[in-house]
Write an enzyme that holds these catalytic residues in place. Sequence first.
Site, PDB file in Angstrom:
ATOM      1  N   ASN A 163      84.666  40.377 -12.207  1.00 39.21           N
ATOM      2  CA  ASN A 163      84.220  39.800 -13.470  1.00 39.21           C
ATOM      3  C   ASN A 163      83.930  38.324 -13.279  1.00 39.21           C
ATOM      4  O   ASN A 163      84.685  37.628 -12.584  1.00 39.21           O
ATOM      5  CB  ASN A 163      85.295  39.998 -14.542  1.00 39.21           C
ATOM      6  CG  ASN A 163      84.755  39.716 -15.922  1.00 39.21           C
ATOM      7  OD1 ASN A 163      84.380  38.586 -16.229  1.00 39.21           O
ATOM      8  ND2 ASN A 163      84.681  40.739 -16.747  1.00 39.21           N
ATOM      9  N   ASN A 199      80.653  46.274 -18.989  1.00 38.26           N
ATOM     10  CA  ASN A 199      81.748  46.041 -19.937  1.00 38.26           C
ATOM     11  C   ASN A 199      81.353  46.519 -21.324  1.00 38.26           C
ATOM     12  O   ASN A 199      80.159  46.598 -21.622  1.00 38.26           O
ATOM     13  CB  ASN A 199      82.039  44.525 -20.008  1.00 38.26           C
ATOM     14  CG  ASN A 199      82.542  43.988 -18.684  1.00 38.26           C
ATOM     15  OD1 ASN A 199      83.372  44.595 -18.035  1.00 38.26           O
ATOM     16  ND2 ASN A 199      82.011  42.843 -18.279  1.00 38.26           N
ATOM     17  N   GLU A 222      75.281  32.736 -22.655  1.00 39.04           N
ATOM     18  CA  GLU A 222      76.119  33.934 -22.540  1.00 39.04           C
ATOM     19  C   GLU A 222      75.580  35.049 -23.427  1.00 39.04           C
ATOM     20  O   GLU A 222      75.324  34.836 -24.619  1.00 39.04           O
ATOM     21  CB  GLU A 222      77.550  33.566 -22.976  1.00 39.04           C
ATOM     22  CG  GLU A 222      78.587  34.574 -22.599  1.00 39.04           C
ATOM     23  CD  GLU A 222      78.856  34.656 -21.096  1.00 39.04           C
ATOM     24  OE1 GLU A 222      79.116  33.632 -20.453  1.00 39.04           O
ATOM     25  OE2 GLU A 222      78.795  35.786 -20.562  1.00 39.04           O
ATOM     26  N   ASP A 224      75.724  32.610 -17.254  1.00 42.95           N
ATOM     27  CA  ASP A 224      76.891  33.297 -16.694  1.00 42.95           C
ATOM     28  C   ASP A 224      76.555  34.736 -16.291  1.00 42.95           C
ATOM     29  O   ASP A 224      77.034  35.235 -15.270  1.00 42.95           O
ATOM     30  CB  ASP A 224      77.981  33.279 -17.770  1.00 42.95           C
ATOM     31  CG  ASP A 224      79.314  33.754 -17.254  1.00 42.95           C
ATOM     32  OD1 ASP A 224      79.612  33.518 -16.072  1.00 42.95           O
ATOM     33  OD2 ASP A 224      80.073  34.342 -18.045  1.00 42.95           O
TER      34      ASP A 224
HETATM   35  N1  LIG Z   1      81.417  42.294 -14.699  1.00 38.41           N
HETATM   36  C1  LIG Z   1      80.788  41.215 -15.079  1.00 38.41           C
HETATM   37  O1  LIG Z   1      81.191  40.079 -14.775  1.00 38.41           O
HETATM   38  C2  LIG Z   1      79.543  41.326 -15.870  1.00 38.41           C
HETATM   39  C3  LIG Z   1      79.178  42.513 -16.412  1.00 38.41           C
HETATM   40  N2  LIG Z   1      78.031  42.601 -17.132  1.00 38.41           N
HETATM   41  C4  LIG Z   1      77.743  43.893 -17.744  1.00 38.41           C
HETATM   42  O2  LIG Z   1      76.575  44.434 -17.182  1.00 38.41           O
HETATM   43  C5  LIG Z   1      75.913  45.207 -18.158  1.00 38.41           C
HETATM   44  C6  LIG Z   1      74.448  44.861 -18.159  1.00 38.41           C
HETATM   45  O3  LIG Z   1      74.267  43.522 -18.481  1.00 38.41           O
HETATM   46  P1  LIG Z   1      72.838  42.822 -18.273  1.00 38.41           P
HETATM   47  O4  LIG Z   1      72.376  42.983 -16.909  1.00 38.41           O
HETATM   48  O5  LIG Z   1      72.942  41.479 -18.825  1.00 38.41           O
HETATM   49  O6  LIG Z   1      71.956  43.712 -19.255  1.00 38.41           O
HETATM   50  P2  LIG Z   1      70.393  43.908 -19.251  1.00 38.41           P
HETATM   51  O7  LIG Z   1      70.045  44.464 -20.573  1.00 38.41           O
HETATM   52  O8  LIG Z   1      69.717  42.680 -18.796  1.00 38.41           O
HETATM   53  O9  LIG Z   1      70.152  45.036 -18.132  1.00 38.41           O
HETATM   54  C7  LIG Z   1      70.522  46.361 -18.268  1.00 38.41           C
HETATM   55  C8  LIG Z   1      69.767  47.164 -17.251  1.00 38.41           C
HETATM   56  O10 LIG Z   1      70.283  48.475 -17.255  1.00 38.41           O
HETATM   57  C9  LIG Z   1      69.196  49.392 -17.336  1.00 38.41           C
HETATM   58  N3  LIG Z   1      69.628  50.621 -17.995  1.00 38.41           N
HETATM   59  C10 LIG Z   1      69.959  50.811 -19.270  1.00 38.41           C
HETATM   60  N4  LIG Z   1      70.295  52.087 -19.488  1.00 38.41           N
HETATM   61  C11 LIG Z   1      70.149  52.723 -18.309  1.00 38.41           C
HETATM   62  C12 LIG Z   1      70.330  54.060 -17.882  1.00 38.41           C
HETATM   63  N5  LIG Z   1      70.745  55.003 -18.716  1.00 38.41           N
HETATM   64  N6  LIG Z   1      70.067  54.354 -16.592  1.00 38.41           N
HETATM   65  C13 LIG Z   1      69.662  53.405 -15.759  1.00 38.41           C
HETATM   66  N7  LIG Z   1      69.486  52.124 -16.090  1.00 38.41           N
HETATM   67  C14 LIG Z   1      69.733  51.790 -17.364  1.00 38.41           C
HETATM   68  C15 LIG Z   1      68.136  48.667 -18.121  1.00 38.41           C
HETATM   69  O11 LIG Z   1      66.903  49.295 -17.850  1.00 38.41           O
HETATM   70  P3  LIG Z   1      65.510  48.814 -18.464  1.00 38.41           P
HETATM   71  O12 LIG Z   1      65.234  47.512 -17.787  1.00 38.41           O
HETATM   72  O13 LIG Z   1      64.579  49.886 -18.072  1.00 38.41           O
HETATM   73  O14 LIG Z   1      65.721  48.666 -19.924  1.00 38.41           O
HETATM   74  C16 LIG Z   1      68.268  47.269 -17.524  1.00 38.41           C
HETATM   75  O15 LIG Z   1      67.554  47.163 -16.346  1.00 38.41           O
HETATM   76  C17 LIG Z   1      76.639  44.965 -19.478  1.00 38.41           C
HETATM   77  O16 LIG Z   1      77.483  46.050 -19.741  1.00 38.41           O
HETATM   78  C18 LIG Z   1      77.475  43.749 -19.209  1.00 38.41           C
HETATM   79  O17 LIG Z   1      78.679  43.780 -19.938  1.00 38.41           O
HETATM   80  C19 LIG Z   1      77.191  41.550 -17.304  1.00 38.41           C
HETATM   81  C20 LIG Z   1      77.514  40.344 -16.799  1.00 38.41           C
HETATM   82  C21 LIG Z   1      78.750  40.125 -16.081  1.00 38.41           C
HETATM   83  C1  LIG Z   2      81.511  39.572 -18.334  1.00 41.30           C
HETATM   84  C2  LIG Z   2      80.289  39.274 -19.027  1.00 41.30           C
HETATM   85  O1  LIG Z   2      79.848  38.138 -19.040  1.00 41.30           O
HETATM   86  C3  LIG Z   2      79.578  40.326 -19.688  1.00 41.30           C
HETATM   87  O2  LIG Z   2      79.974  41.480 -19.613  1.00 41.30           O
HETATM   88  O3  LIG Z   2      78.569  40.012 -20.326  1.00 41.30           O
HETATM   89 MG   LIG Z   3      78.399  37.859 -20.519  1.00 44.54          MG
END
Ligand SMILES: NC(=O)C1=CN([C@@H]2O[C@H](COP(=O)(O)OP(=O)(O)OC[C@H]3O[C@@H](n4cnc5c(N)ncnc54)[C@H](OP(=O)(O)O)[C@@H]3O)[C@@H](O)[C@H]2O)C=CC1
Ligand SMILES: CC(=O)C(=O)O
Ligand SMILES: [Mg+2]
Length: 588
Positions: free
Chosen positions: A488, A444, A279, A302
Site C-alpha cells: 500500500n 482496495n 488522491e 499518490d
Molecule cells: N494498494 C495501493 O496502494 C493502491 C491501490 N489502488 C487500487 O487500485 C484500484 C484501481 O485504481 P486506479 O488504477 O486508480 O483506477 P483506474 O480507474 O485508473 O483504473 C482501473 C483499471 O482497471 C480496469 N478494469 C476495470 N474493471 C475491469 C475488469 N473487470 N477487468 C479488467 N480490467 C478492469 C479499467 O479498465 P478500462 O481502462 O478499460 O476502464 C482500468 O484500466 C483501486 O481499487 C484502488 O483502490 C490504487 C492506488 C494505490
Molecule cells: C491506497 C490508495 O491510495 C487507493 O486505494 O486509492
Molecule cells: Mg488513493
Amino acid sequence: MASKYTNGELVSNMDDKYGVGGGVEDVYGEDSATEDQLVTPWTVSVASGYTLLRDPHFNKGLAFSEKERDAHYLRGLLPPAVSTQGLQEKKIMHNLRQYDVPLHKYVALMDLQERNERLFYKLLIDNVEELLPLVYTPVVGEACQKYGSIYRRPQGLFISLKEKGKILEVLKNWPEKSIQVIVVTDGERILGLGDLGCQGMGIPVGKLSLYTALGGVRPSACLPITIDVGTNNEKLLKDEFYIGLRQKRATGQEYAELLHEFMCAVKQNYGEKILIQFEDFANHNAFELLAKYRNTHLVFNDDIQGTASVVLAGLIAALKLVGGTLADHTFLFLGAGEAGTGIAELIALEISKKTNAPVEETRKKIWLVDSKGLVVSSRKGSLQHFKQPWAHEHEPVKELLNAVKAIKPTVLIGTSGVGKTFTKDVVEAMTSFTEKPLILALSNPTSQSECTAEEAYAWSQGRAIFASGSPFEPVEYDGKIFMPGQANNAYIFPGFGLGLIMSGTIRVHDDMLLAASEALAAQVTEENYKNGLIYPPFTSIRKISAHIAAKVAAKSYELGLASRLPRPKDLVKFAESCMYSPAYRNYL
Ligand SMILES: NC(=O)C1=CN([C@@H]2O[C@H](COP(=O)(O)OP(=O)(O)OC[C@H]3O[C@@H](n4cnc5c(N)ncnc54)[C@H](OP(=O)(O)O)[C@@H]3O)[C@@H](O)[C@H]2O)C=CC1
Ligand SMILES: CC(=O)C(=O)O
Ligand SMILES: [Mg+2]
C-alpha cells in the site's frame, strides 16, 4: 468569541495570531517535541479553562496536572482524578476493542481526533497495525460511503463550485497558516468504490493522519481538501443525508477552471513549497492534472506515483526470494489505469536504469489487461494516451486467464478495482509455469481485492508470494503459517512527503520515487524474508519513513531541487529530529 489570557491578561481572540479557536501556544513547535519541555510563563498565551478543554490541539483531558489545572482555570471543569497519557491510551484502546462494528471504532477514533489530537496520534503510532485498517483502508472506504450519515463535525476544507472565484478567501478561512502539505480529492474514484462525490473527504483526512502518525509531519501543517464539482453517483444524489452538491459532475472547461483557480490560490497562499498530493481522482483527470502542474507546483499523485514506488520496492525486495533481476521477470497487470500504468512505468524506468536499455525496450516485458482485454497494438486507435506505451504486438486476448496463459507472467499485479478477478484458474495457470509466483492484489478496500491471501496461498499450493492493498490476517495452509504483506502506498507517501518538506524541495522528480523504493526495500529484514514478507512491518514505519525521507531528500539535493541550505549532514537523523511527537507538553 472566546476569552483568553496572555501572561495573566485577558485578550480577545481577535488579537490572537492564531485567530479563531485560540489556545496554549506551543512555543517549541510540534516538530522538535520532547516530553516535559517546560514552556516558560512569559512566552505562553493561555486559553481560559473551558476553551482549553475544547481545543483538540492542546486538550489533555484528565492528564492536566494539578498545577496546570490551577494555572489555566480548569478547577471544577474536570473530575478530581489526574491521569497519565499512558493510562488514557489504555482506556481508549480497551473501549475501542469493545465495539464489534469497525465503523463504530472509526467514529470513535474521529471523535478522539477532534477532542484530543495528541492522544489520537499517540494511539495511532503505538497501535499502528491495529488501527491502520480503521483510519485507512478498508474501514475508511465504508466511512466514505456512509459519510453523510455519520457526519458530525466538518473535517478539512470543502471547496465546491459555489466557491468559484473565491477560493483564495476559502483557504484563508482555515485557522492554521503554516500549511506544508495538502491532500486533495474530487471524490470521483474513492479506492475501488467509485464516485463518492463530496463524501470522499474521509480519504484526505485519513491520508493526512498517516502523514502525521507514519511520517511525523505535524498535524497543524496538514490540510485535507475536497473539491466538490458534483457527483454522478445516483444513489448519493438521492440520499437525503448526502453532504455535497446535488448535481452531476462538472466537466471540461468548468472543471479545469475551478481546478486551476485552486492550484493558483494554493500557491499564492502557501508559497512555492507547499506539497499538493492528488488522491483518488478518476484517471481522466488524474494524469492531466499531474502533467499540467508538475512543472509549476510541488505536486505528487499518490495513486500513480506513490503506488508505483511502493510496488517497485516490493519487487526489488522479492528478488531476494525469487532470484534474478527485474529484467528477468515478466509482468502482467489486471487494470491499466492510474495505479497499473504508474507502476508499469516505474518498473520499466528502473530496469532501464539498471540495464542501460532504452525504456521503449524495457516496457516490452510488461503487459496490461483492461476491461476490454489485453492492451495490444491493434487497439491503439481507441486507447487512452496512458495505455499507448503498453500496446505491444500481440493478437487480441479478451480474458485474463487467456492472457496469463499467453504471456506466462512471473509477476501478476491487480489494479482493476474489481474483486475476485484472480480466480482459481488464473492462480493455478500462473503456478503451472512459475515456481514462486508473485501475486499482488492491490485493489482496495478488501471487498475489491483481486483475491484473498487464503486463496492465493491455497490455489498456488503455498508457493505464492502474496501482498495486497488492504490487510489480510496470516493464513494457515498445509500446517504452515503464511504472512501476507500489505502493498500500500501508505509505506511511501508519508516518508516521501517528509523528505520533500524537510529539504524544501520545489519539484518532484521520478528519481525520487526510485530512491524511495530502494529505501523501503532496504528496510526489509532477513527475519521478514524468512516469513515470506516483501515489506517490513508497519510497526517500524517511523524508522522506515525517516530512511525514505532521507533518500528522497538526498536525491533532491543531488538534483538541485532542494532549497533548504546548507544540506544537513546526516539526513536520517535530521528526518527523525523533524518528526512530530504526540507526547503531552507541560503548559506551565
Ligand atoms: N494498494 C495501493 O496502494 C493502491 C491501490 N489502488 C487500487 O487500485 C484500484 C484501481 O485504481 P486506479 O488504477 O486508480 O483506477 P483506474 O480507474 O485508473 O483504473 C482501473 C483499471 O482497471 C480496469 N478494469 C476495470 N474493471 C475491469 C475488469 N473487470 N477487468 C479488467 N480490467 C478492469 C479499467 O479498465 P478500462 O481502462 O478499460 O476502464 C482500468 O484500466 C483501486 O481499487 C484502488 O483502490 C490504487 C492506488 C494505490
Ligand atoms: C491506497 C490508495 O491510495 C487507493 O486505494 O486509492
Ligand atoms: Mg488513493
